[in-house]
Scaffold this motif. Sequence first.
Motif, PDB file in Angstrom:
ATOM      1  N   GLU A  94      43.860 -30.513  48.307  1.00  0.00           N
ATOM      2  CA  GLU A  94      44.018 -30.769  46.705  1.00  0.00           C
ATOM      3  C   GLU A  94      44.904 -31.764  46.560  1.00  0.00           C
ATOM      4  N   VAL A  96      47.361 -33.402  43.947  1.00  0.00           N
ATOM      5  CA  VAL A  96      48.426 -33.063  42.763  1.00  0.00           C
ATOM      6  C   VAL A  96      49.059 -34.273  42.461  1.00  0.00           C
ATOM      7  N   ALA A 102      58.426 -30.532  38.135  1.00  0.00           N
ATOM      8  CA  ALA A 102      58.218 -29.300  37.891  1.00  0.00           C
ATOM      9  C   ALA A 102      57.537 -28.365  38.994  1.00  0.00           C
ATOM     10  N   GLY A 103      57.810 -27.285  38.892  1.00  0.00           N
ATOM     11  CA  GLY A 103      57.045 -26.230  39.923  1.00  0.00           C
ATOM     12  C   GLY A 103      57.529 -26.446  41.220  1.00  0.00           C
ATOM     13  N   SER A 104      56.774 -26.621  42.139  1.00  0.00           N
ATOM     14  CA  SER A 104      57.049 -26.578  43.615  1.00  0.00           C
ATOM     15  C   SER A 104      57.844 -27.819  44.006  1.00  0.00           C
ATOM     16  N   MET A 105      57.645 -28.910  43.372  1.00  0.00           N
ATOM     17  CA  MET A 105      58.442 -30.108  43.438  1.00  0.00           C
ATOM     18  C   MET A 105      60.138 -29.938  43.294  1.00  0.00           C
ATOM     19  N   TYR A 125      47.484 -31.444  49.344  1.00  0.00           N
ATOM     20  CA  TYR A 125      47.850 -30.271  49.835  1.00  0.00           C
ATOM     21  C   TYR A 125      46.801 -29.587  50.560  1.00  0.00           C
ATOM     22  N   ASP A 133      48.487 -23.234  51.263  1.00  0.00           N
ATOM     23  CA  ASP A 133      48.263 -24.510  51.013  1.00  0.00           C
ATOM     24  C   ASP A 133      49.450 -25.342  51.189  1.00  0.00           C
ATOM     25  N   ASP A 200      44.938 -23.896  33.853  1.00  0.00           N
ATOM     26  CA  ASP A 200      45.379 -23.061  35.069  1.00  0.00           C
ATOM     27  C   ASP A 200      45.559 -24.072  36.181  1.00  0.00           C
ATOM     28  N   THR A 201      45.186 -25.636  35.845  1.00  0.00           N
ATOM     29  CA  THR A 201      45.305 -26.590  37.049  1.00  0.00           C
ATOM     30  C   THR A 201      46.124 -27.646  36.397  1.00  0.00           C
ATOM     31  N   CYS A 202      46.846 -27.543  35.161  1.00  0.00           N
ATOM     32  CA  CYS A 202      47.658 -28.767  34.676  1.00  0.00           C
ATOM     33  C   CYS A 202      48.721 -28.012  34.098  1.00  0.00           C
ATOM     34  N   ARG A 203      50.051 -28.949  34.054  1.00  0.00           N
ATOM     35  CA  ARG A 203      51.128 -28.361  33.443  1.00  0.00           C
ATOM     36  C   ARG A 203      51.119 -29.135  32.092  1.00  0.00           C
ATOM     37  N   ARG A 219      52.335 -17.478  35.200  1.00  0.00           N
ATOM     38  CA  ARG A 219      53.153 -17.248  36.525  1.00  0.00           C
ATOM     39  C   ARG A 219      54.463 -16.544  36.163  1.00  0.00           C
TER      40      ARG A 219
HETATM   41  P1  TMP Z   1      53.122 -26.811  42.097  1.00  0.00           P
HETATM   42  O1  TMP Z   1      54.290 -27.365  41.264  1.00  0.00           O
HETATM   43  O2  TMP Z   1      52.924 -25.326  42.102  1.00  0.00           O
HETATM   44  O3  TMP Z   1      52.647 -27.633  43.205  1.00  0.00           O
HETATM   45  O4  TMP Z   1      51.851 -27.153  41.146  1.00  0.00           O
HETATM   46  C1  TMP Z   1      51.244 -28.475  40.829  1.00  0.00           C
HETATM   47  C2  TMP Z   1      50.210 -28.379  39.784  1.00  0.00           C
HETATM   48  O5  TMP Z   1      49.066 -27.977  40.197  1.00  0.00           O
HETATM   49  C3  TMP Z   1      50.283 -27.786  38.546  1.00  0.00           C
HETATM   50  O6  TMP Z   1      49.742 -28.383  37.431  1.00  0.00           O
HETATM   51  C4  TMP Z   1      49.343 -26.627  38.607  1.00  0.00           C
HETATM   52  C5  TMP Z   1      48.326 -26.922  39.685  1.00  0.00           C
HETATM   53  N1  TMP Z   1      48.174 -25.869  40.810  1.00  0.00           N
HETATM   54  C6  TMP Z   1      46.665 -25.584  40.847  1.00  0.00           C
HETATM   55  O7  TMP Z   1      45.868 -25.846  39.971  1.00  0.00           O
HETATM   56  N2  TMP Z   1      46.632 -24.659  41.926  1.00  0.00           N
HETATM   57  C7  TMP Z   1      47.471 -24.066  42.580  1.00  0.00           C
HETATM   58  O8  TMP Z   1      47.155 -23.235  43.433  1.00  0.00           O
HETATM   59  C8  TMP Z   1      48.717 -24.799  42.614  1.00  0.00           C
HETATM   60  C9  TMP Z   1      49.951 -23.885  43.543  1.00  0.00           C
HETATM   61  C10 TMP Z   1      49.211 -25.362  41.584  1.00  0.00           C
END
Ligand code: TMP
Length: 238
Positions: A94, A96, A102-105, A125, A133, A200-203, A219
């Motif tokens: 994947e 990113v 933000a998030g996991s970073m 990832y 992942d 779902d896939t963007c912030r 979340r």
């Molecule tokens: P993260 O900060 O959780 O790594 O996410 C980074 C970006 O990826 C965030 O915009 C959400 C997206 N994302 C997905 O689309 N699918 C996933 O399984 C995860 C963990 C994040």
Amino acid sequence: MENAPQMLEMFYEGKAKKLYATADPDLVIAYFKDDATAFNAKKRGTIEDKGVMNNRMSELFFTLLEGNGIPTHFVRRLSDREMLCRRLQIIPAETVVRNIVAGSMAKRLGREEGEKLKHTIVEYYYKSDALDDPLIYPEHAVLFGWATAEELDTIHAMALRVNDVLSGFLDQRGVILVDFKLEFGRHHGKILLGDEICPDTCRFWDKATLQKLDKDRFRRDLGDVEGAYHEMLRRVSN
Ligand code: TMP
Ligand code: ASP
């Protein structure tokens, strides 16, 4: 109007979509569900009409990207929840793209959410539910045969292009593109952008208030999840 292709057997069910074969081996139908998961499906729920909203938003974003020379799997939207796509052999990494921490970073590196990065970073990832992942080096993808070095160069360049196009488009609509996840695959040897592009896939953060307009509302139990998806659809439709 072209005839609607026939939906044949379901050959894949993911967390948010089901994929169906068609009579044409090059084409598949993606069916967008309302199911929402987080933390590798440890948290589950539904977001009412999410499938309809994500299908529409993905159509819009893919059309915008195609118009800017980025090849995608999108063919056309068939109905509220169905999209006709080119069949891809998905690369199990994947991609990113991050503009703001933000998030996991933030969690992994102990940084404040909202810190603007000096420049955009592209991360990879490994797509593995069993391993949650994990973050990888691009070299891992080459070493283990998930993608060639040339394919990764193409993916990297395409991911940055997608960021430029989407960031500019969203900025005009009062939205900051914080980060997002892309999936790429091969179609007759060519790398195409696949999957979906949606909350779902963007912030997405509102530029004026920094309010979250994406799946982080689900979340993190922030409430008004549906409202955020509707608001994003409204903004990108204008
Ligand atoms: P993260 O900060 O959780 O790594 O996410 C980074 C970006 O990826 C965030 O915009 C959400 C997206 N994302 C997905 O689309 N699918 C996933 O399984 C995860 C963990 C994040
Ligand atoms: N969709 C992912 C899952 O359930 C995680 C996420 O989007 O946060 O694993």
